[in-house]
Write a protein that holds these residues in place. Structure first.
Motif, PDB file in Angstrom:
ATOM      1  N   PHE A   1       0.847  -1.182   0.000  1.00 38.85           N
ATOM      2  CA  PHE A   1       0.000   0.000   0.000  1.00 38.85           C
ATOM      3  C   PHE A   1       0.889   1.241   0.000  1.00 38.85           C
ATOM      4  O   PHE A   1       1.907   1.285   0.683  1.00 38.85           O
ATOM      5  N   HIS A   2       0.500   2.238  -0.786  1.00 42.85           N
ATOM      6  CA  HIS A   2       1.238   3.499  -0.902  1.00 42.85           C
ATOM      7  C   HIS A   2       0.293   4.662  -0.644  1.00 42.85           C
ATOM      8  O   HIS A   2      -0.918   4.552  -0.860  1.00 42.85           O
ATOM      9  N   ARG A   3       0.865   5.778  -0.179  1.00 47.45           N
ATOM     10  CA  ARG A   3       0.091   7.006  -0.003  1.00 47.45           C
ATOM     11  C   ARG A   3       0.621   8.016  -1.006  1.00 47.45           C
ATOM     12  O   ARG A   3       1.812   8.283  -1.068  1.00 47.45           O
ATOM     13  N   THR A   4      -0.286   8.587  -1.808  1.00 43.99           N
ATOM     14  CA  THR A   4       0.106   9.545  -2.838  1.00 43.99           C
ATOM     15  C   THR A   4       0.369  10.911  -2.225  1.00 43.99           C
ATOM     16  O   THR A   4       0.085  11.149  -1.044  1.00 43.99           O
ATOM     17  N   ALA A   5       0.894  11.830  -3.036  1.00 45.36           N
ATOM     18  CA  ALA A   5       1.168  13.191  -2.579  1.00 45.36           C
ATOM     19  C   ALA A   5      -0.121  13.875  -2.130  1.00 45.36           C
ATOM     20  O   ALA A   5      -0.106  14.720  -1.237  1.00 45.36           O
ATOM     21  N   GLY A   6      -1.241  13.519  -2.724  1.00 45.65           N
ATOM     22  CA  GLY A   6      -2.529  14.098  -2.355  1.00 45.65           C
ATOM     23  C   GLY A   6      -3.167  13.454  -1.143  1.00 45.65           C
ATOM     24  O   GLY A   6      -4.229  13.869  -0.688  1.00 45.65           O
ATOM     25  N   GLY A   7      -2.539  12.391  -0.599  1.00 44.70           N
ATOM     26  CA  GLY A   7      -3.059  11.745   0.608  1.00 44.70           C
ATOM     27  C   GLY A   7      -3.863  10.489   0.364  1.00 44.70           C
ATOM     28  O   GLY A   7      -4.237   9.811   1.311  1.00 44.70           O
ATOM     29  N   MET A   8      -4.131  10.158  -0.902  1.00 44.10           N
ATOM     30  CA  MET A   8      -4.926   8.953  -1.181  1.00 44.10           C
ATOM     31  C   MET A   8      -4.084   7.701  -0.959  1.00 44.10           C
ATOM     32  O   MET A   8      -2.886   7.694  -1.186  1.00 44.10           O
ATOM     33  N   LEU A   9      -4.739   6.636  -0.509  1.00 45.20           N
ATOM     34  CA  LEU A   9      -4.096   5.346  -0.303  1.00 45.20           C
ATOM     35  C   LEU A   9      -4.357   4.500  -1.538  1.00 45.20           C
ATOM     36  O   LEU A   9      -5.482   4.471  -2.039  1.00 45.20           O
ATOM     37  N   ASN A  10      -3.324   3.813  -2.058  1.00 42.52           N
ATOM     38  CA  ASN A  10      -3.535   2.986  -3.239  1.00 42.52           C
ATOM     39  C   ASN A  10      -2.707   1.719  -3.165  1.00 42.52           C
ATOM     40  O   ASN A  10      -1.813   1.582  -2.338  1.00 42.52           O
ATOM     41  N   TYR A  11      -3.042   0.768  -4.031  1.00 47.80           N
ATOM     42  CA  TYR A  11      -2.291  -0.471  -4.161  1.00 47.80           C
ATOM     43  C   TYR A  11      -2.496  -0.997  -5.568  1.00 47.80           C
ATOM     44  O   TYR A  11      -3.436  -0.618  -6.273  1.00 47.80           O
ATOM     45  N   GLU A  12      -1.604  -1.883  -5.986  1.00 47.43           N
ATOM     46  CA  GLU A  12      -1.752  -2.614  -7.244  1.00 47.43           C
ATOM     47  C   GLU A  12      -1.263  -4.026  -6.987  1.00 47.43           C
ATOM     48  O   GLU A  12      -0.132  -4.233  -6.544  1.00 47.43           O
ATOM     49  N   CYS A  13      -2.115  -5.009  -7.251  1.00 43.38           N
ATOM     50  CA  CYS A  13      -1.778  -6.407  -7.006  1.00 43.38           C
ATOM     51  C   CYS A  13      -0.811  -6.887  -8.079  1.00 43.38           C
ATOM     52  O   CYS A  13      -1.003  -6.634  -9.268  1.00 43.38           O
ATOM     53  N   ASP A  14       0.229  -7.590  -7.667  1.00 48.67           N
ATOM     54  CA  ASP A  14       1.241  -8.094  -8.591  1.00 48.67           C
ATOM     55  C   ASP A  14       0.947  -9.519  -9.056  1.00 48.67           C
ATOM     56  O   ASP A  14       1.690 -10.047  -9.875  1.00 48.67           O
TER      57      ASP A  14
END
Length: 96
Positions: free
Chosen positions: A22-35
């Motif tokens: 999980f990563h947090r973007t510069a704008g504060g949103m939390l995101n992920y991408e399944c590998d």
């Protein structure tokens, strides 16, 4: 220059259960991408949203080293520490 996203931690993919980061973007949103080859699912969660809270609870480990807790020596009930409050010293003398 755009700021890179910050790594928040690792957890399970909400779709397939494989491990994702999980990563947090510069704008504060939390995101992920399944590998996982058969999944490839990705998602974004807004700050303070129910999805973000759910994902944060699922994170298994935070990045960086974790400091070991410092052991606290046991106190002597007969001799309270010097920083003890007057009430604690008074009750210790009444009990002893």
């Amino acid at each position: 220059m755009a700021r890179k996203s910050e790594r928040v931690g690792r957890g399970k993919c909400p779709m397939c259960g494989d491990r994702v980061t999980f990563h947090r973007t510069a704008g504060g949103m939390l995101n992920y991408e399944c590998d996982a080859d058969d999944c490839g699912h990705n998602g974004y969660a807004h700050v303070g949203g129910a999805c973000e809270k759910k994902w944060l609870r699922s994170i298994e480990s935070a990045p960086g080293p974790v400091a070991a807790p410092v052991p606290v020596p046991p106190g002597d009930p007969q001799n309270p520490p010097l920083g003890a409050t007057a009430n604690a010293r008074k009750s210790a003398t009444l009990l002893g």
